[in-house]
Every structure is written in C-alpha cells, then in structure tokens.
Scaffold this active site. Structure first.
Site, PDB file in Angstrom:
ATOM      1  N   ASP A 138      14.855  33.725  -0.377  1.00 62.53           N
ATOM      2  CA  ASP A 138      14.513  35.038  -1.203  1.00 62.53           C
ATOM      3  C   ASP A 138      15.383  35.978  -1.040  1.00 62.53           C
ATOM      4  O   ASP A 138      16.352  35.835  -0.228  1.00 62.53           O
ATOM      5  CB  ASP A 138      12.821  35.609  -0.920  1.00 62.53           C
TER       6      ASP A 138
HETATM    7  C1  GLC Z   1      12.356  38.666  -5.428  1.00 61.73           C
HETATM    8  C2  GLC Z   1      11.055  37.928  -5.258  1.00 61.73           C
HETATM    9  C3  GLC Z   1      11.393  36.625  -5.743  1.00 61.73           C
HETATM   10  C4  GLC Z   1      12.435  36.622  -7.004  1.00 61.73           C
HETATM   11  C5  GLC Z   1      13.732  37.234  -6.010  1.00 61.73           C
HETATM   12  C6  GLC Z   1      14.847  37.310  -6.989  1.00 61.73           C
HETATM   13  O1  GLC Z   1      12.219  39.809  -4.488  1.00 61.73           O
HETATM   14  O2  GLC Z   1      10.255  37.923  -4.259  1.00 61.73           O
HETATM   15  O3  GLC Z   1      10.164  35.963  -6.019  1.00 61.73           O
HETATM   16  O4  GLC Z   1      12.748  35.529  -7.663  1.00 61.73           O
HETATM   17  O5  GLC Z   1      13.620  38.374  -5.610  1.00 61.73           O
HETATM   18  O6  GLC Z   1      14.531  38.253  -8.102  1.00 61.73           O
END
Ligand code: GLC
Length: 737
Positions: A264
């Site tokens: 993430d």
């Molecule tokens: C965010 C989220 C995730 C998302 C990623 C990219 O913090 O937790 O679900 O896909 O970052 O934006």
C-alpha cells in the site's frame, strides 16, 4: 490473469530474455511504483524512467502524460520496458457506479461484473492499465470508514462479489484493450482494525483469518486476479507489508498465486514508522524476503535493493524472482506491442449510452427499502406539492460517494434533479437545511475533489434550518435526503458514532412533527443508527452512494417505476458503540435467541436495528416446500436444498433467497448462522420459482482452531432459507463419518 494470446512458455521465454539483458538497477526499478505527479520531492517520474525504467506509475490521470512517460520508457530507457499506469478506479472512472458496499447490497454478482467492466473500459481508454481494486476486506465494524469500499460482513457474499469484480475488470483475455489488471486488496484483515479506527493494529486468530477474511481473496485468485496489494496495518504484530506467513507461506505456498504483490502507499517506508524495521535497508530486505514485489511510492526499494545485492544480503535470484511476475504481466497484456493510448478514445467511450444505462441499473438494484409503513411508497406521480429537504439532496459529491478517481470532478444526477426529471410538471421546492461537515478535517482533503464551501456559522446554520422548516411547511409531501458526506466514509474516515451527523435528525424530527407524509432517502457509506427514524418515519430508502445516475434511480424507485430488491450486506447496529456487531457469531452459553438474554448491555437493546440480509419490496414473498435431498450424508458428500419462492403480492418484484446453516456441535463452536448460498429471483404476481442450493465439503468444512487444520465434522446441521438472516423456515441434515 487467465488466458493469454501468448502461451505461458512464450511469456516465460520473453521475460527471461528481458532479464538477461537488464542491469541490476533496471531490475530494481521494475520493483518500484513511482508517483506520477511531482509527488516525491525527488526526481520526476520522467527522469527516473529515462535512467532505469519503472515498474509502474500511479497517482497520475492524464492520457497525454501517460504517453509522454511511456515514450521515454520505450525509446530512452535502457531496456525499453513499458510502464504500468495505475490508479484507484474503485467504482467507476467517468461513469460513477454505486460504491462497492451498495453493489454488494444488490446481492447480484452481475451488477458487480457489469459495473467494473464499464469502469475498466473507460479507465483503459484513458490510458490506465491497472486498478487498485477490488477491495475485498470483510468489515464487521461499521465505524470503520473503509466499510464503504468492500462487500460488507460476510465471506460468502464477499467472495461472490470478489470474483465478479475481477471478471469485470480483467475479462478473460489479458490483451483485451478494454480491460485492466485488477488488484485484490488489502491483504489481509484490514477490516478488523481495532475499534474500527482506520490503520489501527489487527489481532485475528488463524481460524478467523482463514474462515472469514481470506475467502474473498481466494475467490479473486480463482477468478484470475493478476495482482495483490498488502495491507498497511500490523497483522498480529507483523505489518502485512512484510508478513512472510501471509505473502509467501499462504499466498504463494498454499494458494499458488503467480501474480505480484504491491505494497500500500509508502508501505515499505512505513515499516520504520510502525516500529518494525530499523532503517531503509532493513525495511527493503525484510519486505522483499517476505514476498513483496513492488514498493508503492516509498522509494525504499529504489534506494536500497542494489546495495543489498552488492553486499550479499540479497541474491540476484531473489530480485529476479520478484521482477519476473511484473514483466510477465506486461508481456501478457501486450504492452510491448501496444504501449500507447489513443488520446481521442476516452471521450467516445465515456459518451456511450450503455454506460449511463449500466449506472442507473446498478443503482436501482443496489438500493434497499428499509421501511414502508402503510404502503406510502411508491408515491403517486399525480400533482402534489413536494418539498425536498436535506444537505445531500442536491450534492453531486455525496451522490457519487467515497473514493473518487484522482482528479475526477463530481457530475452526478442528484436526488433533487432525479425527482424533478421524473415529475417535470410538478413544482418541487428544495431547501438544504444546515450543512454537515467532519469535525476533524480529512487529511487528504486537498486531493479529494470536493464541493468546497465555507463552513456555515451557527447563525447561518440556524437560518438554513428555519428555511427548511418553512419550505416543508408549504408542501403536502416531504422527501428528506440525509446521511453522510462523501468524505465521512472511505480512507481515514472512521467515526465513533453511527448517528446522522450534524442537526439532520433534529430537522427530521421537526419536519415529521408537521404531520405530513415524510420519505427518508439515505445517502451514506456505512450503516447508520437511525433508531428514531426507524420508528417514526413511514418510508425509508437506503440509497447508499449511488453514483452518476443515482438521482434517477432514487426517483425510479420512489415513484414505482422500479420495485426495490436490495438487501443489507451489513448489520445496522442501534449504536456505534455496539460495533463490531454482525450476525455470524457463536451462540455463547446464554444465547440472545432467548428473550431473557436478548440484550448484552443493560442500557440498550443490542439486537440489530436492521439485520444482515434485510430488505423490503413493494410486493410480498413467501417461502415454502423447503426440502433437503437427504437426511444424512457421509462427510465429503453433498445435499441439495430446494425451496419455493412465491410472489404473494400485486406487483412484480425481486426477492433474494438466502440459505443459512448452523453446525450444532463439532471440533469448534460454530456460528449460529452462516450464509452458504443466495439467489436473487424476479417474480411476477402469483409466480413461484424453485431455488436450489448445494451443500458439500466446500460449504461445510472450516479451519478448526482446536485441530489447527481444515476439518469437516460429523455433526448435525440446522438450516434456514428466507429473505434475511433471521429466516425461520427450517430444516436439517446430519453428516456422518
Ligand atoms: C491508499 C489506500 C489504497 C490505495 C492506495 C493508492 O492509501 O490504502 O487502497 O489503493 O493508497 O492510492
């Protein structure tokens, strides 16, 4: 991803040939996902790509820029490897669909598949190759903001929605220029963040993980999902980003997943913040060894992996093993042959009527009728003075909901617009009443496309309150549109209470006191404890965050052009402090089924306000002739359960037949009810349909905490079939050795 134009042998051959020609720096670059905008304070994406390439670029939504960066990758980077452009396309790109929790409320996987197929087509037309979806986190605590992004509390429903979304996003041909690579996220257990507080640590037993939280991810793999995203939080004190048991032993070792895993956002760098890694080197080494292929946006891989190989802490083989599946995806998708996007395509695709039709259809099927006292709904279209009241009634943002695509400007048909379009000859008055706002501003506020308005002063709010009362006073019927703003659910949007924010309930009570018919339409991303409304407002429609066509869908239902058939994918608690509250709990020694023990708190009933699976219709249904094909089966065999569903009312409608089981004893105590099958059927008045379900080892086995393995016990089972998780039509069977 499934079938490919190239055979897997051809894919492997091309990948190996690429690897042979790549420097260590280039291999490391394939393990990096870099911010598209001038996000990181380091060199821009173009410079990094020119120098060594990049696995992927995210947080960019600009077709021309995609093509510019891709040209650098193809023509100027050392090995000419194309970049994967990635973005969160969670419930639509230009046509916004109902939020995933709403789609789950349709209990119709076809809604999920069709919605994500349109989303994929539009996103790919914009130049996006990879979406960070579907979000598969089972959520049983309604205070958790991200409950809006998933399919609710149940692994059976969640697994069906997982597979359908993967099919919608990816199709079955990775070279299809109208599909995108999907990403099963957030692996795993994120929905159990303590207290529903987003990002907080998760403590889950192996049995809970395997019986409840893992199944949707396994369903996604079965459907061919090409990538996974590890979750942010500590899972049993080990961050999912660097959790070898999760990413290697389970995901690859047991499940045979052959795609790749991305962290993430900043997840690898976060290992220091979370008190897990000593420094960047430590973080990079442990994440890579745990099986994390790609570092989203933290640059820790870029900065440390080459050194770790050069000093012998990591081997080149370990790097190659992480790079291979990323290159394989790029080869399978045909990006080497077709790296660029036609910059005129998106507007043509986005203008296709089919997309709008799909958006309206999905919204219609996802809405849940929670109350309809004395058949107030459907409303008559004949002339009457209508007032539409509420801060969300004309909010495009609240109608489209949480997790908008980066850079998207809300453009939904609001409820007010949908009602006016439905009744062109009727004067429909409107007053928003006091605005609602988060008490704690959203930390990513500047990135959310939001209808920025100055915060009302108390005097302005009071004036708005009075104007709303006056507007309602002049009407014969009041339609109130209340709930949550888009930024009140989603990421970093947990809350302690489930009450209607602000003065909404106060306004609802004041208008209800006028003694005229009131219809409540809810726009929200989570269960709400609307206890007063549930007793005093005659008609309540749960519309969730219904997307671009939401206003039309609400009007279709309120005026009877569509009969609502949605069912709740989550339990509605009576109070936020009752969470986590869900139906599939074990019995305890004083089961709540006994009236004497119905409430576990002395200060309030703890039975749900609305149970899992609940939803009304403009018609009525009956379940009969419940039949089990055998009273006794051997472990490993299956029984067929059949039931007749009859439309006993005056209008056509949809019912969702739901099958629940309870294993009455065994290696472990088992939940008092577990959903093991469902089917949404459309029936004309008087029409009956026989629905059948199969119960076999896949449905009856579970991971036993006492045995430490998968078991199928010889035991007696109760089962129920009906219209929600409190179904009473009962039968049973026995499993013997
Ligand atoms: C965010 C989220 C995730 C998302 C990623 C990219 O913090 O937790 O679900 O896909 O970052 O934006």
């Amino acid at each position: 991803m499934r079938k490919t134009k190239k055979s897997e042998a051809e894919v492997a051959k091309q990948v190996n040939a690429l690897l042979e020609g790549m420097s260590l720096a280039e291999k490391v670059a394939q393990l990096a996902q870099i911010g598209g905008a001038a996000w990181n304070d380091g060199p821009g994406a173009g410079e990094i790509i020119r120098e060594q390439g990049a696995g992927s670029v995210l947080w960019l939504n600009d077709t021309a820029e995609f093509n510019r960066l891709q040209k650098i990758a193809m023509e100027e980077s050392p090995s000419g490897i194309p970049v994967l452009f990635a973005l969160d396309v969670i419930h639509g790109y230009r046509t916004i669909f109902p939020v995933p929790l709403a789609v789950a409320a349709s209990w119709d996987p076809a809604v999920a598949e069709r919605s994500q197929a349109v989303a994929a087509k539009e996103a790919r037309a914009a130049g996006i190759h990879w979406t960070f979806g579907p979000m598969l986190d089972i959520a049983r605590d309604a205070r958790w903001g991200r409950i809006v992004e998933g399919a609710g509390e149940d692994p059976c429903l969640g697994s069906a929605m997982a597979a359908a979304q993967v099919r919608g996003f990816q199709g079955d041909d990775p070279t299809d220029p109208q599909r995108v690579l999907a990403c099963a996220k957030h692996f795993a257990g994120y929905g159990a963040s303590e207290g529903g507080r987003d990002y907080d640590p998760v403590d889950l037993s192996e049995a809970q993980l395997r019986n409840v939280y893992f199944p949707p991810f396994q369903a996604a793999i079965k459907a061919g999902v090409g990538s996974f995203m590890s979750a942010y939080m500590d899972l049993n004190n080990v961050p999912a980003t660097s959790n070898r048991w999760l990413l290697q032993d389970v995901l690859r070792g047991e499940w045979g997943f052959d795609g790749f895993v991305v962290s993430d956002a900043f997840g690898v760098g976060n290992l220091l913040t979370q008190g897990f890694a000593k420094d960047g080197r430590d973080a990079a080494q442990r994440a890579l060894e745990a099986g994390l292929n790609m570092d989203m946006a933290s640059s820790v891989y870029l900065e440390n992996l080459a050194d770790l190989v050069e000093d012998g802490s990591l081997s080149l083989d370990q790097i190659d093993a992480m790079v291979r599946p990323i290159l394989a995806v790029k080869v399978r998708m045909g990006l080497f042959e077709n790296p660029y996007t036609d910059e005129t395509l998106l507007e043509k695709v986005a203008a296709e009527p089919e997309s709008r039709e799909a958006g309206r259809w999905a919204a219609q099927r996802s809405m849940v009728l929670l109350r309809n006292q004395d058949g107030l709904l459907p409303l008559s279209k004949t002339q009457q003075k209508i007032a539409v009241i509420g801060p969300l009634a004309d909010s495009m943002e609240a109608t489209e909901g949480s997790w908008m695509v980066f850079g998207h400007t809300p453009a939904a048909v609001t409820v007010l617009e949908g009602l006016r379009a439905k009744l062109p000859g009727t004067a429909i008055a409107y007053a928003p009443g006091p605005e609602i706002n988060r008490d704690v501003p959203h930390p990513f506020g500047e990135f959310n496309t939001s209808e920025r308005k100055p915060i009302q002063t108390p005097e302005e709010a009071e004036a708005a309150f009075q104007t709303a009362l006056e507007t309602a006073a002049g009407a014969e019927l009041v339609i109130m549109v209340l709930g949550e703003n888009a930024d009140m659910s989603g990421e970093f949007a947990s809350r302690g209470s489930l009450d209607l924010p602000g003065r909404q309930e106060e306004l609802l009570k004041a208008i209800s006191a006028m003694g005229k018919p009131v219809v409540l339409v809810l726009l929200n991303g989570r269960p709400l404890s609307i206890n007063w409304a549930a007793e005093h407002v005659p008609a309540i429609l749960e519309a969730w965050q219904p997307g671009s066509q939401g206003g039309h869908a609400v009007a279709d239902i309120l005026f009877g052009d569509v009969n609502p058939g949605g069912k709740l994918p989550v339990t509605f608690p009576r109070n936020g402090n009752h969470a986590p509250l869900y139906y599939a709990r074990t019995l305890t020694h004083l089961p709540e089924e006994s009236p004497r023990y119905r409430s576990r708190y002395w200060d309030s009933p703890t039975t749900p306000l609305y149970p899992f699976g609940f939803g009304l219709s403009y018609t009525t249904f009956a379940f009969s002739h419940l039949h089990v094909s055998a009273a006794q089966i051997k472990a490993g065999a299956s029984v067929t359960v059949s039931v007749d569903v009859t439309n006993t009312g005056q209008v056509a409608g949809d019912e969702v037949a739901q099958l629940y089981i309870h294993q009455k004893w065994g290696s472990d105590s088992r939940p008092r009810r577990e959903l093991k099958g469902f089917a949404r059927v459309t029936l004309q008045p008087g029409e009956s349909e026989t629905v059948t379900f199969s119960l076999g080892p896949d449905e009856l086995r579970y991971w036993s905490a006492s045995a430490g393995r998968w078991v199928q016990d010889a035991a007696t089972f109760d089962l129920w079939v009906g219209s929600d998780s409190t179904a009473t039509l009962q039968a049973g069977f026995e499993v013997v050795e």
